[in-house]
Motif scaffolding. Structure first.
Motif, PDB file in Angstrom:
ATOM      1  N   LYS A  32       0.836  -1.208   0.000  1.00 29.84           N
ATOM      2  CA  LYS A  32       0.000   0.000   0.000  1.00 29.84           C
ATOM      3  C   LYS A  32       0.864   1.247   0.000  1.00 29.84           C
ATOM      4  O   LYS A  32       1.907   1.294   0.649  1.00 29.84           O
ATOM      5  CB  LYS A  32      -0.924   0.007   1.230  1.00 29.84           C
ATOM      6  N   THR A  34       0.285   5.474   0.637  1.00 26.36           N
ATOM      7  CA  THR A  34      -0.656   6.515   1.044  1.00 26.36           C
ATOM      8  C   THR A  34       0.022   7.869   0.895  1.00 26.36           C
ATOM      9  O   THR A  34       1.225   8.013   1.149  1.00 26.36           O
ATOM     10  CB  THR A  34      -1.132   6.338   2.493  1.00 26.36           C
ATOM     11  N   THR A  36      -0.580  11.735   2.224  1.00 23.34           N
ATOM     12  CA  THR A  36      -1.324  12.589   3.144  1.00 23.34           C
ATOM     13  C   THR A  36      -0.869  14.023   2.948  1.00 23.34           C
ATOM     14  O   THR A  36       0.314  14.339   3.082  1.00 23.34           O
ATOM     15  CB  THR A  36      -1.100  12.164   4.602  1.00 23.34           C
ATOM     16  N   GLN A  41      -5.726  12.471   3.936  1.00 20.78           N
ATOM     17  CA  GLN A  41      -5.258  11.445   3.014  1.00 20.78           C
ATOM     18  C   GLN A  41      -5.903  11.644   1.643  1.00 20.78           C
ATOM     19  O   GLN A  41      -7.107  11.879   1.532  1.00 20.78           O
ATOM     20  CB  GLN A  41      -5.592  10.055   3.552  1.00 20.78           C
ATOM     21  N   ASN A  43      -6.325  10.474  -2.628  1.00 17.95           N
ATOM     22  CA  ASN A  43      -6.272   9.371  -3.594  1.00 17.95           C
ATOM     23  C   ASN A  43      -6.447   9.955  -4.990  1.00 17.95           C
ATOM     24  O   ASN A  43      -7.411   9.702  -5.698  1.00 17.95           O
ATOM     25  CB  ASN A  43      -7.358   8.341  -3.300  1.00 17.95           C
ATOM     26  N   SER A 169       4.315   5.495   3.407  1.00 13.68           N
ATOM     27  CA  SER A 169       3.450   6.658   3.565  1.00 13.68           C
ATOM     28  C   SER A 169       4.231   7.915   3.206  1.00 13.68           C
ATOM     29  O   SER A 169       5.387   8.074   3.608  1.00 13.68           O
ATOM     30  CB  SER A 169       2.928   6.760   5.001  1.00 13.68           C
TER      31      SER A 169
END
Length: 828
Positions: A32, A34, A36, A41, A43, A169
């Protein structure tokens, strides 16, 4: 043995589903990412494209099928026979002892090739790479700089979430953006300055707007397009410079737009000169240019309307017609748009392998250009051969072939004439049959209409006229039809997205030669009549032979007059009504003089664009003019010509498609189709113009012609209607390499809206309540992309069957009732 094979396959699939199977120790599989931004967060696909590492492609966001496929192989497997022999000595020696060493080598090569195929077509596990993570941080920093966030901060964090699995992240603090505080312009050339002043209000740079790199790119592109379309041939983006000043306050950007003079080489040095507007003084067209003959003399030449045409041997294109695709004219100010339009038209003629337009200085005049257009013709004659092998619910075995000859530049006006011959042989439940046909088309790259009507559509819209004619003869196929067709078709492009088609004439004459064989061909309908005969003691059904065909028809007509039978056996009475109606439609000869108008909107950029919309509207009328001219009618009060019934109807088809690109070759595709046909003057609807449901490009859980109309029970060979609604959703995704798949759902049906007395109530469309007659199917498909076509196998399951009396959902949902559809390319 079957159980052992099943367990082996199950273990093989299970082992491939281990996502970390080929992940090295102390490494992490990326599961995954991500992003932010300011504690929120995101997408955003635009931001995701900046990630140098993205997790393995997943279907429905969950299953990494490409990784599973890769895991069927072994990246550390044997690369050659000798290595395989060392790694698998028992297997190698076993085949050597039982067969021969040659067979052992063949087995080794097979396993090596299979292993490599898994690895090449699957997707290797994405291992978290710190260098790529750091590079991604830089990408994000650069992106936010281009968006005006000059104080943005970006950092990353790697986490281990399971054994050999991890996530990355990315965190962004944008801080305050910069805005355009002032814009000044410094253009050295007076010519460019005056042109700029006429459209400066269209600038992409506005005081008070947020700083964005894309705005500067758009403005540079606008200026290049503006100046070049105003005659400044030598201008390009290298002469544009933007100076941005944020030293005093990073939140306020001062912009200076500078446009330099042209640099010209003179005596070995570069000197600057002001730009000038240039005109086309001379145009040369080389109609048979090839690179190999580029230095050979041109022996034939013609001048037409100020344009010079040349050829090495003889000019084979009529200058009058070829010049209609040339939008560059003598003494015309140079423009990029006309150059592009000319090239587009020349390619659209489909007579040339390549087209090239080059500009040179004309003489010693700085303000003059010479346009040279180089055309490399295609072969004048080409031969095509096509073969097809298919199977359907109607034909058990069908093989056909088509031979065609294409003649380009037929009448020296870039016309394309194509003559084709086709033939086929098949076998069905009614025995063997064959068909032959011929078709001729002439495509003219302009409008061929009298009274100067061609002027209504400018040549920039690429108008073209197509004349067509065809003859098809069938034997032992249905009722041994003869089909003669002629057509005149006009097409033009309103713009890049909109096109229009006018079918001035689309006429067909359909003649049935073997009507008496109807019930022999459509045996299921005679079987229904047998059930009706068993319930009616007043009339006797004749035997099913061609000689008794008319007596069978009289039997059905007599049933319709029996009111007591209607009262006692309404279902059988209704079936008789259906069969007589279908008999009347399918056995009728028809003359179909159709006129149609079609409008198409398609905003697809190119064939690789998977995010676009498509809309098509077609309105057709048949028999209106001919019906007014004819004063003859038959016994059914239908207008006729030479005793042939004229098909008289209005027909409308509306189709809408929408495609959503989800990224990584995941696409959602949608289609909705609505069609209706309404007759007048007592006309019936020709079978060829009726709607049907089912098949590989329709509702795939039913075979072609199996469904409808309305709630009518299936069982007959052909089911047709005069109203159709269809809607489909399909989720398309990759499995491995060129192997693709899809999950789909189709819904719809056909109905009858003719109000004919021969149609039962279950088949009629009775308003919105008839929408409860919708059939619903679902399924999945396997596709293989050969680049030039896509081979497709879809498996459809019945979800909802509208003809069932009580429970309509999931009653025949299973592999035993599934329908297999083989097709070429996508269903829509």
């Amino acid at each position: 043995m079957k159980k052992l094979s099943f367990y082996f396959l199950f273990i093989l699939i299970l082992s491939s589903c281990n996502t970390i199977k080929h992940v090295p120790e102390n490494e992490l599989l990326l599961t995954k990412n991500t992003i932010t931004i300011d504690n929120v967060q995101q997408n955003d696909e635009k931001l995701n494209e900046l990630l140098l590492q993205r997790r393995n492609v997943r279907v429905l966001g969950a299953l990494p099928l490409s990784l599973y496929f890769y895991n069927l192989g072994n990246p550390k497997g044997s690369q050659d026979v000798e290595e395989w022999k060392v790694n698998h000595p028992k297997w190698y020696n076993l085949f050597k002892d039982i067969f021969s060493e040659k067979q052992s080598i063949a087995v080794a090569n097979t396993f090596i090739g299979l292993n490599q195929w898994y690895l090449n077509n699957g997707q290797a596990p994405v291992i978290i790479n710190d260098k790529k993570t750091n590079k991604t941080v830089q990408n994000l920093e650069n992106y936010f700089l281009t968006e005006g966030y000059f104080r943005a901060k970006v950092w990353s964090k790697k986490d281990s979430v399971a054994y050999k699995k991890g996530t990355v992240s990315y965190f962004v603090e944008k801080n305050k953006p910069s805005f355009l505080d002032s814009i000044s312009v410094n253009i050295r050339s007076k010519v460019l300055d005056s042109i700029y002043a006429t459209q400066k209000d269209k600038s992409f740079l506005k005081v008070g707007d947020q700083y964005k790199n894309q705005s500067f790119v758009n403005e540079a592109n606008r200026l290049v397009k503006l100046f070049r379309n105003k005659g400044v041939f030598h201008f390009n983006e290298n002469y544009i410079e933007f100076v941005n000043d944020t030293l005093q306050n990073y939140q306020k950007t001062k912009v200076e737009l500078g446009i330099l003079d042209r640099l010209v080489e003179q005596d070995g040095d570069y000197v600057s000169k002001p730009f000038k507007i240039q005109k086309i003084k001379n145009i040369n067209i080389y109609t048979d240019y090839t690179y190999a003959q580029r230095n050979e003399p041109y022996l034939d030449s013609i001048s037409y309307n100020g344009i010079n045409f040349y050829a090495h041997k003889k000019i084979k294109y009529n200058p009058k017609y070829l010049s209609q695709s040339i939008f560059i004219q003598p003494n015309q100010v140079y423009t990029d748009s006309l150059r592009t339009l000319t090239q587009t038209h020349l390619r659209g003629l489909r007579n040339f392998k390549s087209t090239s337009i080059r500009y040179n200085p004309y003489g010693n005049e700085e303000e003059s250009l010479e346009a040279n257009i180089f055309l490399t013709p295609r072969e004048k004659y080409t031969i095509g051969v096509e073969t097809e092998l298919s199977r359907s619910n109607i034909r058990n075995f069908d093989i056909s072939a088509k031979f065609s000859v294409t003649n380009r530049n037929t009448f020296k006006g870039a016309e394309i004439f194509k003559l084709s011959f086709s033939g086929g042989y098949f076998n069905s439940r009614n025995g063997p049959g064959w068909e032959i046909g011929t078709n001729a088309t002439l495509e003219v790259p302009r409008f061929m209409v009298p009274f100067g009507l061609h002027k209504l559509v400018p040549k920039s819209m690429q108008p073209r006229t197509t004349f067509s004619s065809g003859l098809n003869i069938q034997k032992n196929i249905a009722l041994d039809k003869q089909n003669i067709s002629v057509g005149i078709d006009y097409r033009w492009n309103f713009n890049e997205r909109k096109s229009i088609q006018l079918e001035l004439l689309n006429a067909q004459y359909v003649r049935n030669l073997n009507v008496d064989n109807y019930f022999t061909i459509y045996s299921s309908e005679y079987a229904k009549l047998v059930e009706i005969d068993n319930a009616n003691p007043n009339f006797t059904l004749p035997e099913n032979t061609p000689s008794e065909n008319q007596n069978i028809v009289r039997f059905m007509e007599n049933i319709l007059t029996d009111s007591s039978f209607l009262a006692s056996n309404p279902e059988e009475y209704r079936d008789n009504l259906n069969i007589l109606n279908r008999y009347s439609i399918i056995t009728s000869d028809f003359l179909i003089p159709e006129i149609a108008y079609a409008f198409t909107y398609n905003n697809q950029v190119n064939i690789k664009d998977n995010d676009f919309s498509y809309f098509r509207l077609r309105i057709a009328n048949s028999g209106n003019v001919m019906g007014l001219l004819s004063n003859q009618t038959n016994q059914n009060d239908q207008k006729t010509v030479f005793k042939i019934p004229i098909a008289q109807y209005f027909k409308t088809d509306i189709e809408y498609k929408k495609f959503w690109d989800l990224g990584q070759n995941n696409v959602i595709a949608h289609r909705t189709l609505l069609g209706a046909i309404i007759t007048y003057d007592n006309s019936a609807i020709p079978f060829s113009r009726s709607y049907f449901a089912g098949g590989s490009n329709d509702i795939r859980a039913w075979r072609t012609y199996d469904l409808g109309p309305g709630r009518r029970q299936p069982g007959l060979e052909y089911n047709i209607g005069s109203l159709k609604f269809l809607t489909s959703f399909e989720y398309r995704f990759d499995i491995a390499g060129n192997l693709k798949s899809a999950i789909f759902m189709d819904a719809g049906n056909i109905w009858d809206i003719t109000n004919s007395s021969l149609v039962d109530g279950e088949s009629r469309f009775s308003g919105l309540k008839s929408l409860t007659d919708m059939a619903v199917g679902t399924g999945f498909g396997i596709r293989y992309d050969f680049k030039f076509l896509v081979a497709r196998l879809d498996l459809g399951f019945k979800l909802r069957e509208p003809y069932l009396a009580d429970k309509r959902w999931f009653q025949n949902f299973g592999f035993s009732s599934a329908v297999y559809n083989i097709g070429i390319n996508y269903p829509f």
